[in-house]
Enzyme design. Structure first.
Site, PDB file in Angstrom:
ATOM      1  N   ASN A  60      30.105  18.469 -41.373  1.00 18.53           N
ATOM      2  CA  ASN A  60      30.715  17.141 -41.452  1.00 18.53           C
ATOM      3  C   ASN A  60      29.601  16.085 -41.414  1.00 18.53           C
ATOM      4  O   ASN A  60      28.812  16.049 -40.462  1.00 18.53           O
ATOM      5  CB  ASN A  60      31.678  16.982 -40.267  1.00 18.53           C
ATOM      6  CG  ASN A  60      32.362  15.636 -40.251  1.00 18.53           C
ATOM      7  OD1 ASN A  60      31.719  14.620 -40.491  1.00 18.53           O
ATOM      8  ND2 ASN A  60      33.645  15.613 -39.956  1.00 18.53           N
ATOM      9  N   HIS A  84      28.673  11.164 -39.576  1.00 19.60           N
ATOM     10  CA  HIS A  84      27.829  10.355 -38.695  1.00 19.60           C
ATOM     11  C   HIS A  84      26.479  10.000 -39.305  1.00 19.60           C
ATOM     12  O   HIS A  84      25.746   9.187 -38.743  1.00 19.60           O
ATOM     13  CB  HIS A  84      27.746  11.008 -37.319  1.00 19.60           C
ATOM     14  CG  HIS A  84      29.121  11.001 -36.700  1.00 19.60           C
ATOM     15  ND1 HIS A  84      29.779   9.829 -36.412  1.00 19.60           N
ATOM     16  CD2 HIS A  84      29.989  12.002 -36.423  1.00 19.60           C
ATOM     17  CE1 HIS A  84      30.995  10.116 -35.956  1.00 19.60           C
ATOM     18  NE2 HIS A  84      31.138  11.424 -35.955  1.00 19.60           N
ATOM     19  N   HIS A 144      35.362  12.429 -43.589  1.00 18.68           N
ATOM     20  CA  HIS A 144      36.616  11.791 -43.158  1.00 18.68           C
ATOM     21  C   HIS A 144      36.589  10.334 -43.592  1.00 18.68           C
ATOM     22  O   HIS A 144      35.799   9.542 -43.064  1.00 18.68           O
ATOM     23  CB  HIS A 144      36.718  11.913 -41.627  1.00 18.68           C
ATOM     24  CG  HIS A 144      37.966  11.353 -41.036  1.00 18.68           C
ATOM     25  ND1 HIS A 144      38.208  11.353 -39.680  1.00 18.68           N
ATOM     26  CD2 HIS A 144      39.044  10.755 -41.586  1.00 18.68           C
ATOM     27  CE1 HIS A 144      39.380  10.803 -39.434  1.00 18.68           C
ATOM     28  NE2 HIS A 144      39.915  10.412 -40.577  1.00 18.68           N
ATOM     29  N   ARG A 152      38.136   7.268 -43.026  1.00 18.43           N
ATOM     30  CA  ARG A 152      39.092   6.643 -42.097  1.00 18.43           C
ATOM     31  C   ARG A 152      39.675   5.387 -42.725  1.00 18.43           C
ATOM     32  O   ARG A 152      39.043   4.747 -43.568  1.00 18.43           O
ATOM     33  CB  ARG A 152      38.388   6.291 -40.776  1.00 18.43           C
ATOM     34  CG  ARG A 152      37.963   7.515 -39.967  1.00 18.43           C
ATOM     35  CD  ARG A 152      37.404   7.085 -38.621  1.00 18.43           C
ATOM     36  NE  ARG A 152      38.447   6.596 -37.758  1.00 18.43           N
ATOM     37  CZ  ARG A 152      39.009   7.302 -36.755  1.00 18.43           C
ATOM     38  NH1 ARG A 152      38.588   8.519 -36.483  1.00 18.43           N
ATOM     39  NH2 ARG A 152      39.971   6.787 -36.030  1.00 18.43           N
ATOM     40  N   ARG A 195      35.069   3.085 -41.078  1.00 21.02           N
ATOM     41  CA  ARG A 195      33.983   2.832 -40.116  1.00 21.02           C
ATOM     42  C   ARG A 195      32.753   3.681 -40.409  1.00 21.02           C
ATOM     43  O   ARG A 195      31.659   3.319 -40.019  1.00 21.02           O
ATOM     44  CB  ARG A 195      34.455   3.052 -38.680  1.00 21.02           C
ATOM     45  CG  ARG A 195      34.681   4.496 -38.328  1.00 21.02           C
ATOM     46  CD  ARG A 195      34.898   4.676 -36.845  1.00 21.02           C
ATOM     47  NE  ARG A 195      36.176   4.170 -36.418  1.00 21.02           N
ATOM     48  CZ  ARG A 195      36.842   4.647 -35.364  1.00 21.02           C
ATOM     49  NH1 ARG A 195      36.320   5.624 -34.638  1.00 21.02           N
ATOM     50  NH2 ARG A 195      38.010   4.172 -35.021  1.00 21.02           N
ATOM     51  N   GLU A 202      38.886  14.857 -45.264  1.00 16.96           N
ATOM     52  CA  GLU A 202      39.728  14.589 -44.080  1.00 16.96           C
ATOM     53  C   GLU A 202      40.355  13.224 -44.200  1.00 16.96           C
ATOM     54  O   GLU A 202      39.654  12.256 -44.541  1.00 16.96           O
ATOM     55  CB  GLU A 202      38.836  14.570 -42.849  1.00 16.96           C
ATOM     56  CG  GLU A 202      38.910  15.790 -42.013  1.00 16.96           C
ATOM     57  CD  GLU A 202      38.115  15.578 -40.746  1.00 16.96           C
ATOM     58  OE1 GLU A 202      38.306  14.586 -40.035  1.00 16.96           O
ATOM     59  OE2 GLU A 202      37.265  16.430 -40.485  1.00 16.96           O
ATOM     60  N   THR A 215      38.704  11.656 -33.559  1.00 13.66           N
ATOM     61  CA  THR A 215      40.059  12.193 -33.666  1.00 13.66           C
ATOM     62  C   THR A 215      40.409  12.880 -32.350  1.00 13.66           C
ATOM     63  O   THR A 215      39.931  13.964 -32.058  1.00 13.66           O
ATOM     64  CB  THR A 215      40.140  13.191 -34.843  1.00 13.66           C
ATOM     65  OG1 THR A 215      39.516  12.584 -35.973  1.00 13.66           O
ATOM     66  CG2 THR A 215      41.569  13.529 -35.178  1.00 13.66           C
ATOM     67  N   GLU A 250      43.690  23.855 -38.835  1.00 12.02           N
ATOM     68  CA  GLU A 250      42.410  23.755 -38.131  1.00 12.02           C
ATOM     69  C   GLU A 250      42.734  23.460 -36.677  1.00 12.02           C
ATOM     70  O   GLU A 250      43.370  22.456 -36.359  1.00 12.02           O
ATOM     71  CB  GLU A 250      41.543  22.646 -38.737  1.00 12.02           C
ATOM     72  CG  GLU A 250      40.213  22.528 -37.980  1.00 12.02           C
ATOM     73  CD  GLU A 250      39.133  21.789 -38.750  1.00 12.02           C
ATOM     74  OE1 GLU A 250      39.154  21.816 -39.989  1.00 12.02           O
ATOM     75  OE2 GLU A 250      38.263  21.209 -38.080  1.00 12.02           O
ATOM     76  N   HIS A 296      35.731  20.509 -33.866  1.00  9.29           N
ATOM     77  CA  HIS A 296      35.652  19.273 -33.094  1.00  9.29           C
ATOM     78  C   HIS A 296      34.859  19.486 -31.810  1.00  9.29           C
ATOM     79  O   HIS A 296      35.235  20.296 -30.967  1.00  9.29           O
ATOM     80  CB  HIS A 296      37.018  18.666 -32.744  1.00  9.29           C
ATOM     81  CG  HIS A 296      36.925  17.172 -32.604  1.00  9.29           C
ATOM     82  ND1 HIS A 296      36.441  16.584 -31.466  1.00  9.29           N
ATOM     83  CD2 HIS A 296      37.172  16.164 -33.469  1.00  9.29           C
ATOM     84  CE1 HIS A 296      36.419  15.271 -31.645  1.00  9.29           C
ATOM     85  NE2 HIS A 296      36.847  14.988 -32.851  1.00  9.29           N
ATOM     86  N   HIS A 341      29.173  16.047 -35.523  1.00  9.25           N
ATOM     87  CA  HIS A 341      28.424  15.140 -34.649  1.00  9.25           C
ATOM     88  C   HIS A 341      27.220  15.815 -34.009  1.00  9.25           C
ATOM     89  O   HIS A 341      26.118  15.267 -33.984  1.00  9.25           O
ATOM     90  CB  HIS A 341      29.375  14.570 -33.584  1.00  9.25           C
ATOM     91  CG  HIS A 341      28.758  13.516 -32.742  1.00  9.25           C
ATOM     92  ND1 HIS A 341      28.347  13.747 -31.447  1.00  9.25           N
ATOM     93  CD2 HIS A 341      28.453  12.226 -33.009  1.00  9.25           C
ATOM     94  CE1 HIS A 341      27.826  12.634 -30.966  1.00  9.25           C
ATOM     95  NE2 HIS A 341      27.884  11.701 -31.880  1.00  9.25           N
TER      96      HIS A 341
HETATM   97  N1  PXP Z   1      37.348  18.927 -37.788  1.00 12.81           N
HETATM   98  C1  PXP Z   1      38.109  17.814 -37.836  1.00 12.81           C
HETATM   99  C2  PXP Z   1      39.489  17.937 -38.373  1.00 12.81           C
HETATM  100  C3  PXP Z   1      37.605  16.570 -37.421  1.00 12.81           C
HETATM  101  O1  PXP Z   1      38.392  15.479 -37.438  1.00 12.81           O
HETATM  102  C4  PXP Z   1      36.270  16.493 -36.993  1.00 12.81           C
HETATM  103  C5  PXP Z   1      35.686  15.160 -36.627  1.00 12.81           C
HETATM  104  O2  PXP Z   1      35.689  14.306 -37.714  1.00 12.81           O
HETATM  105  C6  PXP Z   1      35.505  17.660 -36.986  1.00 12.81           C
HETATM  106  C7  PXP Z   1      36.074  18.870 -37.364  1.00 12.81           C
HETATM  107  C8  PXP Z   1      34.083  17.661 -36.564  1.00 12.81           C
HETATM  108  O3  PXP Z   1      33.982  17.249 -35.243  1.00 12.81           O
HETATM  109  P1  PXP Z   1      32.548  16.967 -34.629  1.00 12.81           P
HETATM  110  O4  PXP Z   1      31.955  15.829 -35.423  1.00 12.81           O
HETATM  111  O5  PXP Z   1      32.837  16.615 -33.219  1.00 12.81           O
HETATM  112  O6  PXP Z   1      31.750  18.230 -34.793  1.00 12.81           O
END
Ligand code: PXP
Length: 256
Positions: free
Chosen positions: A15, A18, A51, A53, A57, A78, A109, A159, A202, A225
């Site tokens: 992902n 960030h 994602h 949003r 952001r 996402e 989230t 998920e 997450h 992240h």
């Molecule tokens: N999966 C989903 C559905 C998410 O919303 C997120 C955060 O955007 C992640 C995975 C990844 O989470 P993290 O950035 O905390 O690893």
């Protein structure tokens, strides 16, 4: 569907949200999320997650356009279940669409989608996405009623939200953490038995990924992240390579 007798390959979706957070802190055009995504691809990511949003952001519309046009690995888009996001997804037709709950005031989230409480609307909402060929994934907690509802409305994937497990680990609440992990494992078994493909994500880090990667029903982890944070110190390819190693080791027979 029987539980898998052994754990097969586990995909890593990276992902890159960030990278965009840092870019947007100064309003310029670097660091470029597309560059990070292409670097992640080169380092062995099996997919890229972004994602968009509602408040834009981090990821912006233009990022989704360049990612959709230039990635060679699947894009997992996402989004919240809004008409605007559905129209954007139908324009780009990404490999996968992961529907997440979204509240403007949240930092990330925070919980899973309430599929059970919104079943009829979500069934209608995902139908055109399914018809357009997107694999629809629902980001949910491990509660059985959410998993049943996801299966009932025809999602291809769930998920499972690992954020609470990771928070409990960080707070040192280890008995609660282990109970949450056991509930996630039950959720993965349950979803798989209903014919759903099971992903998880997450908050995962090198410290927390192994027990989740060891669930045999899980075929994909989405991690952002922590990988982008770790990239500051060791670089993105090295962070991805180490995460991949943790995931592989966790699935070896007899792994702790
Ligand atoms: N999966 C989903 C559905 C998410 O919303 C997120 C955060 O955007 C992640 C995975 C990844 O989470 P993290 O950035 O905390 O690893």
């Amino acid at each position: 569907m029987p539980s898998p007798a052994f754990a097969g390959p586990l995909r890593l979706g990276v992902n890159i949200d960030h990278v965009a957070t840092i870019r947007n802190a100064r309003g310029g055009d670097y660091p470029d999320p597309l560059r990070a995504a292409l670097m992640a691809e080169g380092a062995g990511a099996d997919g890229i997650t972004a994602h968009l949003r509602e408040d834009r952001r981090h990821i912006r519309d233009g990022d989704i356009e360049t990612l959709a046009a230039q990635l060679t690995v699947p894009l997992n888009f996402e989004m919240a279940a809004t008409p605007e996001m559905q129209a954007i997804a139908l324009r780009h037709r990404p490999h996968a669409v992961c529907i997440v709950p979204e509240r403007r005031e949240e930092r990330t989230t925070e919980g899973g989608l309430d599929v059970a409480g919104d079943e009829a609307r979500l069934a209608d909402y995902i139908a055109p996405l399914r018809e357009a060929g997107c694999r629809v994934s629902l980001f949910i907690g491990h509660e059985p009623r959410q998993i049943y509802s996801a299966a009932r409305i025809g999602a291809a994937v769930v998920e499972l939200h690992t954020g609470h497990y990771c928070d409990l680990h960080a707070e040192g609440r280890l008995a609660e953490r282990d109970a949450e992990l056991a509930a996630l494992a039950d959720g993965a078994r349950h979803a798989h038995a209903l014919g759903l493909e099971v992903h998880a994500g997450h908050g995962l880090s090198f410290d927390t990924v192994r027990p989740v990667a060891a669930f045999p029903e899980v075929v994909e982890l989405n991690i952002g992240h922590f990988l982008i944070s770790e990239a500051i110190f060791i670089g993105l390819p090295a962070a991805i390579a180490r995460m991949r190693r943790e995931m592989i080791d966790a699935r070896k027979p007899g792994a702790p």
